[in-house]
Design an enzyme around this catalytic site. Structure first.
Site, PDB file in Angstrom:
ATOM      1  N   SER A  22     -18.315 -13.546  13.014  1.00 53.15           N
ATOM      2  CA  SER A  22     -19.341 -12.883  13.838  1.00 53.15           C
ATOM      3  C   SER A  22     -19.814 -13.796  14.963  1.00 53.15           C
ATOM      4  O   SER A  22     -19.953 -13.374  16.112  1.00 53.15           O
ATOM      5  CB  SER A  22     -20.552 -12.508  12.983  1.00 53.15           C
ATOM      6  OG  SER A  22     -20.213 -11.504  12.075  1.00 53.15           O
ATOM      7  N   GLN A 167     -23.149  -4.661  15.265  1.00 52.40           N
ATOM      8  CA  GLN A 167     -22.196  -4.475  16.371  1.00 52.40           C
ATOM      9  C   GLN A 167     -22.796  -3.558  17.428  1.00 52.40           C
ATOM     10  O   GLN A 167     -22.673  -3.807  18.631  1.00 52.40           O
ATOM     11  CB  GLN A 167     -20.885  -3.882  15.848  1.00 52.40           C
ATOM     12  CG  GLN A 167     -20.116  -4.850  14.963  1.00 52.40           C
ATOM     13  CD  GLN A 167     -18.890  -4.234  14.323  1.00 52.40           C
ATOM     14  OE1 GLN A 167     -18.620  -3.045  14.460  1.00 52.40           O
ATOM     15  NE2 GLN A 167     -18.132  -5.055  13.614  1.00 52.40           N
ATOM     16  N   ASP A 313     -20.408  -6.777   3.875  1.00 55.66           N
ATOM     17  CA  ASP A 313     -19.047  -7.331   3.871  1.00 55.66           C
ATOM     18  C   ASP A 313     -18.687  -7.997   2.547  1.00 55.66           C
ATOM     19  O   ASP A 313     -17.511  -8.229   2.262  1.00 55.66           O
ATOM     20  CB  ASP A 313     -18.878  -8.365   4.999  1.00 55.66           C
ATOM     21  CG  ASP A 313     -18.878  -7.701   6.375  1.00 55.66           C
ATOM     22  OD1 ASP A 313     -18.657  -6.475   6.457  1.00 55.66           O
ATOM     23  OD2 ASP A 313     -19.096  -8.414   7.370  1.00 55.66           O
TER      24      ASP A 313
HETATM   25  C1  S3P Z   1     -20.472  -7.456  12.185  1.00 58.35           C
HETATM   26  C2  S3P Z   1     -21.302  -6.462  11.736  1.00 58.35           C
HETATM   27  C3  S3P Z   1     -20.972  -5.618  10.575  1.00 58.35           C
HETATM   28  C4  S3P Z   1     -19.919  -6.273   9.702  1.00 58.35           C
HETATM   29  C5  S3P Z   1     -18.745  -6.776  10.486  1.00 58.35           C
HETATM   30  C6  S3P Z   1     -19.200  -7.805  11.508  1.00 58.35           C
HETATM   31  C7  S3P Z   1     -20.891  -8.221  13.375  1.00 58.35           C
HETATM   32  O1  S3P Z   1     -20.475  -4.381  11.028  1.00 58.35           O
HETATM   33  O2  S3P Z   1     -19.486  -5.371   8.718  1.00 58.35           O
HETATM   34  O3  S3P Z   1     -17.794  -7.385   9.647  1.00 58.35           O
HETATM   35  O4  S3P Z   1     -20.289  -9.294  13.645  1.00 58.35           O
HETATM   36  O5  S3P Z   1     -21.824  -7.798  14.052  1.00 58.35           O
HETATM   37  P1  S3P Z   1     -21.460  -3.173  11.477  1.00 58.35           P
HETATM   38  O6  S3P Z   1     -22.098  -3.553  12.750  1.00 58.35           O
HETATM   39  O7  S3P Z   1     -20.537  -1.988  11.636  1.00 58.35           O
HETATM   40  O8  S3P Z   1     -22.429  -3.005  10.356  1.00 58.35           O
END
Ligand code: S3P
Length: 426
Positions: A22, A167, A313
């Protein structure tokens, strides 16, 4: 690729893991629109973060270094170049959703696509707020990749996230960088805040108060020296393996322990895990520390509501652990799991059953009764990195040699996973 996993008698030693996925995405994306050079150490080796670099290179950004040490020549808010080529996000939801926020504001058209799994994941959640800001985006069947983004001047909005998603939050904040005025995002359920921290590090003005983030547009972002902590979501596989296998004692160095990411650790300690963090330090605004974990008998419990969102996750590997706890594990409010790289409720339950472990699918979660044993089995990653790694951990507790098909999927976030596992499994 197949991987054979034999039962382990302990998980012991000391390891360092690749950089956080991330955080790596965010550093690279912001660096590209900052002024001047950014140096990033311990950039994630995962294919997803390489996808982000590939897209940035296609947009005219110079990225030097192919390994974990990168130099990115930022070209400022107006520096990206139109590309005739389509931008390949590979398997990466983060790349396509977060980069969309930047591309929506460019004075050119771009097209983003991904692999088969990404092509089935919903993009309406970023298209809606970006359209409200003035962007023009079309998608296959109105919601799936490929995305065609016709960049336009954007205006700020006040946006309340309908789904808990970092995200989506990041996409709106990145778009807000290009809008004159203050863009506000409200999140009813707190999600990981790496974007807020990183944007501040690069010099953006942000106010965060009780679930509301206000970002002032058109900041001067400046290149920086940054080090990415080890990925806690990758560490989770080793933490669970050590908890599961008697006689284990494992130290994991330099792990990112941002409170919006570390709910897993609190949950495990609450269940009785022998887990220590000898000291914490702050690096580029992110908390970092070593984790020392020993085999422990765990109670089990229920994961629901905001907690589910905070460790979404980690649920596949937590479900594996649940089978070995006293009371088992119940997960609720996890409908989002069905639209990850695979339908993770289904792929987890299916693989648990292959190991002779009882598990029940709920519409938005799963139930894994406790005090169960793992039989050696043959299973498939279904192309999902977290499924490949979660079931490698389960196989360590099996009663014989297991086989994992599609093991190469681990490379999406953690190409060194199999070697690292071999180095600590005794
Ligand atoms: C992430 C947010 C999560 C996570 C993904 C990485 C990020 O997804 O599941 O592996 O780096 O912002 P979502 O934003 O769909 O919850």
């Amino acid at each position: 690729m197949q991987q054979f996993i034999s039962p382990a008698t302990s998980i012991s030693g000391e390891i360092a893991l690749p950089g956080d996925k991330s955080i790596s995405h965010r550093y690279a994306l912001i660096a590209s629109i900052a002024e001047g050079v950014t140096r990033i150490r311990n950039y994630s080796t995962g294919a997803d973060c390489r996808s982000t670099l590939g897209c940035l290179r296609a947009l005219g950004i110079e990225v030097a270094g192919d390994g974990t040490e990168l130099t990115i020549e930022g070209r400022g808010l107006a520096g990206l170049r139109a590309t005739a080529a389509d931008l390949d996000a590979g398997n990466s939801g983060s790349t396509i959703r977060m980069l969309s926020g930047i591309l929506a504001a460019q004075p050119f058209r771009s097209r983003l696509f991904g692999d088969e799994s990404l092509s089935r994941r919903p993009m309406g959640r970023v298209m809606d707020p970006l359209a409200k800001m003035g962007a023009h985006i079309t998608a296959r069947e109105g919601k799936f990749p490929p995305l065609e983004i016709d960049g336009a001047p954007l205006h700020p909005i006040e946006y309340r996230l309908p789904v808990p998603s970092a995200q989506v939050k990041t996409c709106v904040l990145f778009a807000g960088l290009f809008a004159d005025g203050v863009t506000a995002v409200e999140e009813p359920v707190r999600s990981r805040d790496h974007s807020e921290i990183a944007l501040r590090e690069f010099g953006a003005e942000l106010r965060v108060e009780r679930g509301r983030i206000e970002l002032t547009g058109r900041p001067r972002l400046e290149g920086r020296e940054l080090t990415v902590p080890s990925d806690l979501s990758s560490a989770a596989f080793f933490i669970v393996a050590a908890l599961l296998i008697p006689g284990s004692e494992l130290t994991i160095r330099g792990v990112g322990l941002n409170p919006t990411r570390s709910a897993l650790l609190d949950l495990l300690v609450g269940m009785g895990a022998n887990l220590r963090i000898p000291q914490l330090e702050s690096r580029n605004g992110e908390l970092v520390g070593d984790i020392v974990v020993r085999h422990s008998a765990l109670k089990g419990g229920t994961v629901e509501g905001a907690l589910t969102a905070a460790l979404i996750d980690e649920i596949p590997v937590l479900a594996v652990l649940g089978a070995a706890t006293e009371e088992g594990l119940t997960v609720k409010d996890a409908a989002e799991l069905r639209i990850k790289e695979t339908d993770r409720i289904r792929t987890v339950v299916d693989n648990l059953r292959r190991m002779g472990v009882e598990a029940e699918e709920l519409p938005d979660g799963l139930v894994v009764p406790g005090r169960q044993r793992f039989r050696a089995a043959e299973f498939d990653s279904h192309g999902d990195h977290r499924i490949a790694m979660a079931f490698a951990v389960a196989a360590l507790a099996g009663d014989g040699r297991s086989v994992i098909h599609g093991a190469e999927a681990a490379s999406v976030s953690f190409p060194e996973f199999w070697d690292t596992l071999a180095s600590v499994a005794r």
